[in-house]
Design a protein around this motif. Structure first.
Motif, PDB file in Angstrom:
ATOM      1  N   PRO A 150     -37.504 -36.595 -62.032  1.00 19.58           N
ATOM      2  CA  PRO A 150     -37.391 -37.572 -61.646  1.00 19.58           C
ATOM      3  C   PRO A 150     -38.819 -38.001 -60.276  1.00 19.58           C
ATOM      4  O   PRO A 150     -39.181 -38.782 -59.250  1.00 19.58           O
ATOM      5  CB  PRO A 150     -36.177 -37.805 -60.838  1.00 19.58           C
ATOM      6  CG  PRO A 150     -35.064 -37.149 -61.865  1.00 19.58           C
ATOM      7  CD  PRO A 150     -36.506 -35.819 -62.615  1.00 19.58           C
ATOM      8  N   ALA A 151     -39.154 -36.679 -59.947  1.00 20.55           N
ATOM      9  CA  ALA A 151     -40.409 -36.484 -58.712  1.00 20.55           C
ATOM     10  C   ALA A 151     -41.833 -36.837 -60.190  1.00 20.55           C
ATOM     11  O   ALA A 151     -42.481 -37.091 -59.412  1.00 20.55           O
ATOM     12  CB  ALA A 151     -40.796 -35.372 -58.770  1.00 20.55           C
ATOM     13  N   PHE A 152     -41.887 -37.321 -60.879  1.00 21.42           N
ATOM     14  CA  PHE A 152     -43.329 -37.619 -61.758  1.00 21.42           C
ATOM     15  C   PHE A 152     -42.936 -39.036 -62.519  1.00 21.42           C
ATOM     16  O   PHE A 152     -43.839 -39.382 -63.148  1.00 21.42           O
ATOM     17  CB  PHE A 152     -43.203 -36.507 -62.760  1.00 21.42           C
ATOM     18  CG  PHE A 152     -43.635 -34.835 -61.824  1.00 21.42           C
ATOM     19  CD1 PHE A 152     -44.670 -35.207 -61.264  1.00 21.42           C
ATOM     20  CD2 PHE A 152     -42.952 -34.414 -62.083  1.00 21.42           C
ATOM     21  CE1 PHE A 152     -45.134 -34.005 -60.926  1.00 21.42           C
ATOM     22  CE2 PHE A 152     -43.033 -33.126 -61.541  1.00 21.42           C
ATOM     23  CZ  PHE A 152     -43.914 -32.625 -61.129  1.00 21.42           C
ATOM     24  N   LEU A 153     -41.275 -39.107 -62.512  1.00 22.67           N
ATOM     25  CA  LEU A 153     -41.139 -40.795 -63.852  1.00 22.67           C
ATOM     26  C   LEU A 153     -40.022 -41.045 -62.935  1.00 22.67           C
ATOM     27  O   LEU A 153     -38.743 -40.301 -62.882  1.00 22.67           O
ATOM     28  CB  LEU A 153     -41.076 -40.090 -64.933  1.00 22.67           C
ATOM     29  CG  LEU A 153     -40.406 -40.986 -66.613  1.00 22.67           C
ATOM     30  CD1 LEU A 153     -41.102 -41.979 -66.753  1.00 22.67           C
ATOM     31  CD2 LEU A 153     -39.546 -40.038 -67.817  1.00 22.67           C
ATOM     32  N   ASP A 154     -39.921 -42.200 -63.782  1.00 21.14           N
ATOM     33  CA  ASP A 154     -38.475 -43.774 -63.097  1.00 21.14           C
ATOM     34  C   ASP A 154     -38.144 -43.190 -64.810  1.00 21.14           C
ATOM     35  O   ASP A 154     -38.328 -44.032 -65.682  1.00 21.14           O
ATOM     36  CB  ASP A 154     -39.168 -44.793 -62.641  1.00 21.14           C
ATOM     37  CG  ASP A 154     -37.557 -45.299 -62.867  1.00 21.14           C
ATOM     38  OD1 ASP A 154     -36.447 -44.821 -62.578  1.00 21.14           O
ATOM     39  OD2 ASP A 154     -37.969 -46.195 -62.035  1.00 21.14           O
ATOM     40  N   LEU A 155     -36.782 -42.346 -64.617  1.00 19.71           N
ATOM     41  CA  LEU A 155     -35.975 -42.211 -66.481  1.00 19.71           C
ATOM     42  C   LEU A 155     -35.857 -43.309 -66.195  1.00 19.71           C
ATOM     43  O   LEU A 155     -34.824 -43.767 -67.540  1.00 19.71           O
ATOM     44  CB  LEU A 155     -34.968 -41.117 -66.098  1.00 19.71           C
ATOM     45  CG  LEU A 155     -35.394 -39.757 -65.486  1.00 19.71           C
ATOM     46  CD1 LEU A 155     -34.133 -38.807 -65.513  1.00 19.71           C
ATOM     47  CD2 LEU A 155     -36.044 -38.901 -66.255  1.00 19.71           C
ATOM     48  N   ALA A 156     -34.986 -44.373 -65.616  1.00 23.62           N
ATOM     49  CA  ALA A 156     -34.576 -45.530 -65.702  1.00 23.62           C
ATOM     50  C   ALA A 156     -35.506 -46.518 -66.700  1.00 23.62           C
ATOM     51  O   ALA A 156     -34.706 -47.501 -66.929  1.00 23.62           O
ATOM     52  CB  ALA A 156     -34.002 -46.382 -64.280  1.00 23.62           C
ATOM     53  N   ALA A 157     -36.620 -46.458 -66.197  1.00 25.95           N
ATOM     54  CA  ALA A 157     -38.389 -46.790 -67.123  1.00 25.95           C
ATOM     55  C   ALA A 157     -38.301 -46.341 -67.772  1.00 25.95           C
ATOM     56  O   ALA A 157     -39.214 -47.095 -68.931  1.00 25.95           O
ATOM     57  CB  ALA A 157     -38.891 -48.011 -65.780  1.00 25.95           C
ATOM     58  N   MET A 158     -37.795 -45.160 -68.261  1.00 22.06           N
ATOM     59  CA  MET A 158     -38.669 -44.199 -69.073  1.00 22.06           C
ATOM     60  C   MET A 158     -38.327 -44.865 -70.513  1.00 22.06           C
ATOM     61  O   MET A 158     -37.826 -45.668 -71.207  1.00 22.06           O
ATOM     62  CB  MET A 158     -38.026 -42.645 -69.494  1.00 22.06           C
ATOM     63  CG  MET A 158     -38.119 -41.715 -70.248  1.00 22.06           C
ATOM     64  SD  MET A 158     -37.293 -40.522 -70.351  1.00 22.06           S
ATOM     65  CE  MET A 158     -36.188 -41.282 -71.824  1.00 22.06           C
ATOM     66  N   THR A 159     -39.593 -44.965 -71.427  1.00 22.44           N
ATOM     67  CA  THR A 159     -39.840 -45.488 -72.994  1.00 22.44           C
ATOM     68  C   THR A 159     -39.954 -44.258 -73.869  1.00 22.44           C
ATOM     69  O   THR A 159     -40.123 -42.790 -73.695  1.00 22.44           O
ATOM     70  CB  THR A 159     -41.025 -46.046 -73.047  1.00 22.44           C
ATOM     71  OG1 THR A 159     -42.748 -45.678 -73.008  1.00 22.44           O
ATOM     72  CG2 THR A 159     -41.007 -46.687 -72.338  1.00 22.44           C
ATOM     73  N   ALA A 160     -40.116 -44.394 -75.105  1.00 22.16           N
ATOM     74  CA  ALA A 160     -40.390 -43.185 -76.368  1.00 22.16           C
ATOM     75  C   ALA A 160     -41.096 -42.669 -75.799  1.00 22.16           C
ATOM     76  O   ALA A 160     -41.991 -41.698 -76.141  1.00 22.16           O
ATOM     77  CB  ALA A 160     -40.041 -43.884 -77.540  1.00 22.16           C
ATOM     78  N   ALA A 161     -42.022 -43.804 -75.720  1.00 23.08           N
ATOM     79  CA  ALA A 161     -43.813 -42.728 -75.163  1.00 23.08           C
ATOM     80  C   ALA A 161     -43.776 -41.852 -74.704  1.00 23.08           C
ATOM     81  O   ALA A 161     -44.837 -40.980 -74.749  1.00 23.08           O
ATOM     82  CB  ALA A 161     -44.833 -44.197 -74.955  1.00 23.08           C
ATOM     83  N   ASP A 162     -42.953 -42.311 -73.069  1.00 21.96           N
ATOM     84  CA  ASP A 162     -43.289 -41.272 -71.767  1.00 21.96           C
ATOM     85  C   ASP A 162     -42.219 -40.417 -72.134  1.00 21.96           C
ATOM     86  O   ASP A 162     -43.156 -39.027 -72.119  1.00 21.96           O
ATOM     87  CB  ASP A 162     -42.141 -41.767 -70.599  1.00 21.96           C
ATOM     88  CG  ASP A 162     -42.401 -42.769 -70.049  1.00 21.96           C
ATOM     89  OD1 ASP A 162     -44.235 -42.727 -69.844  1.00 21.96           O
ATOM     90  OD2 ASP A 162     -42.403 -43.804 -69.874  1.00 21.96           O
ATOM     91  N   ALA A 163     -41.443 -39.951 -72.984  1.00 20.83           N
ATOM     92  CA  ALA A 163     -40.488 -38.900 -73.471  1.00 20.83           C
ATOM     93  C   ALA A 163     -41.518 -37.447 -74.222  1.00 20.83           C
ATOM     94  O   ALA A 163     -42.178 -36.674 -74.525  1.00 20.83           O
ATOM     95  CB  ALA A 163     -39.802 -39.683 -74.046  1.00 20.83           C
ATOM     96  N   ALA A 164     -42.296 -39.576 -75.382  1.00 25.46           N
ATOM     97  CA  ALA A 164     -43.257 -38.670 -76.214  1.00 25.46           C
ATOM     98  C   ALA A 164     -44.414 -37.155 -75.969  1.00 25.46           C
ATOM     99  O   ALA A 164     -44.866 -36.392 -76.115  1.00 25.46           O
ATOM    100  CB  ALA A 164     -44.080 -39.010 -77.400  1.00 25.46           C
ATOM    101  N   ALA A 165     -44.833 -37.805 -74.657  1.00 31.23           N
ATOM    102  CA  ALA A 165     -45.552 -37.464 -73.612  1.00 31.23           C
ATOM    103  C   ALA A 165     -45.825 -36.258 -72.970  1.00 31.23           C
ATOM    104  O   ALA A 165     -46.538 -35.648 -73.100  1.00 31.23           O
ATOM    105  CB  ALA A 165     -46.453 -38.332 -72.607  1.00 31.23           C
TER     106      ALA A 165
END
Length: 204
Positions: free
Chosen positions: A135-150
């Motif tokens: 959560p310090a680096f990413l809004d988990l609620a707005a996370m996309t598959a591309a974010d997870a892959a990155a």
């Protein structure tokens, strides 16, 4: 994709720094590399990264509670990992005691991978670490598959790259050593694996 370049760079730096800190996983990678060569250290590092990726995906997709629900199942994973590491350590100790003229059997590449994988998998707290870390680096609620892959790619490069550096340094230390020093390294690696196995049981 909600993960920006600045966040990716910060995440990479944080993960690389944490991976570089001397730890049990570093000991496993170094022990395998010093006693059996860089390839085995690299395979142990690959096992660590594979388990890390599993935990990262569990954390990112909100499945940490499912892992918590497994409860005692993770204890058995720790016990299995401890037995595996003790077996590997025993093999290293036997190789160290073998006559210098005898060529000890090379350890299994699969065993090196599984040493790193089981060690990391046995520490279920890693899931909750990642769940609090991201959560310090990413809004988990707005996370996309591309974010997870990155994030998975960042973990592979950051954590894997640092562990490979440890493996390279340990392999160099083992490669330039004479027979007596090499046997001492084998014994030290065996004791390290035994200590890690004891740590897994202690924390089970």
């Amino acid at each position: 994709m909600s993960l920006g370049l600045e966040s990716m760079a910060a995440l990479f730096g944080a993960m690389a720094l944490l991976a570089a800190v001397p730890s049990v996983s570093v000991l496993i990678v170094s022990a395998r590399a010093a006693s059996a060569g860089f390839a085995h250290g690299a395979l142990a590092a690959a096992g660590i990264v594979a388990a890390d990726i599993l935990f990262i995906l569990l954390a990112l997709f909100g499945l940490a509670l499912a892992a918590e629900a497994l409860g005692d199942a993770f204890q058995w994973v720790k016990y299995a990992a401890a037995l595996w590491l003790l077996w590997l350590g025993f093999g290293l100790f036997r190789a160290a005691r073998a006559r210098a003229a005898a060529a000890p059997a090379a350890p299994s590449r699969r065993s090196s991978f599984m040493a790193g994988f089981l060690l990391t998998l046995g520490d279920q707290k890693a899931i909750f670490f990642y769940l609090g870390f991201f959560p310090a680096f990413l809004d988990l609620a707005a996370m996309t598959a591309a974010d997870a892959a990155a994030i998975v790619v960042i973990a592979i490069v950051a954590v894997g790259g640092v562990k490979l550096a440890w493996a390279f340094a340990a392999a160099r230390a083992g490669g330039i050593a004479g027979p007596q020093t090499a046997r001492a390294l084998n014994i030290a690696a065996a004791l390290t694996l035994a200590a890690v196995a004891a740590w897994l049981v202690w924390t089970a």
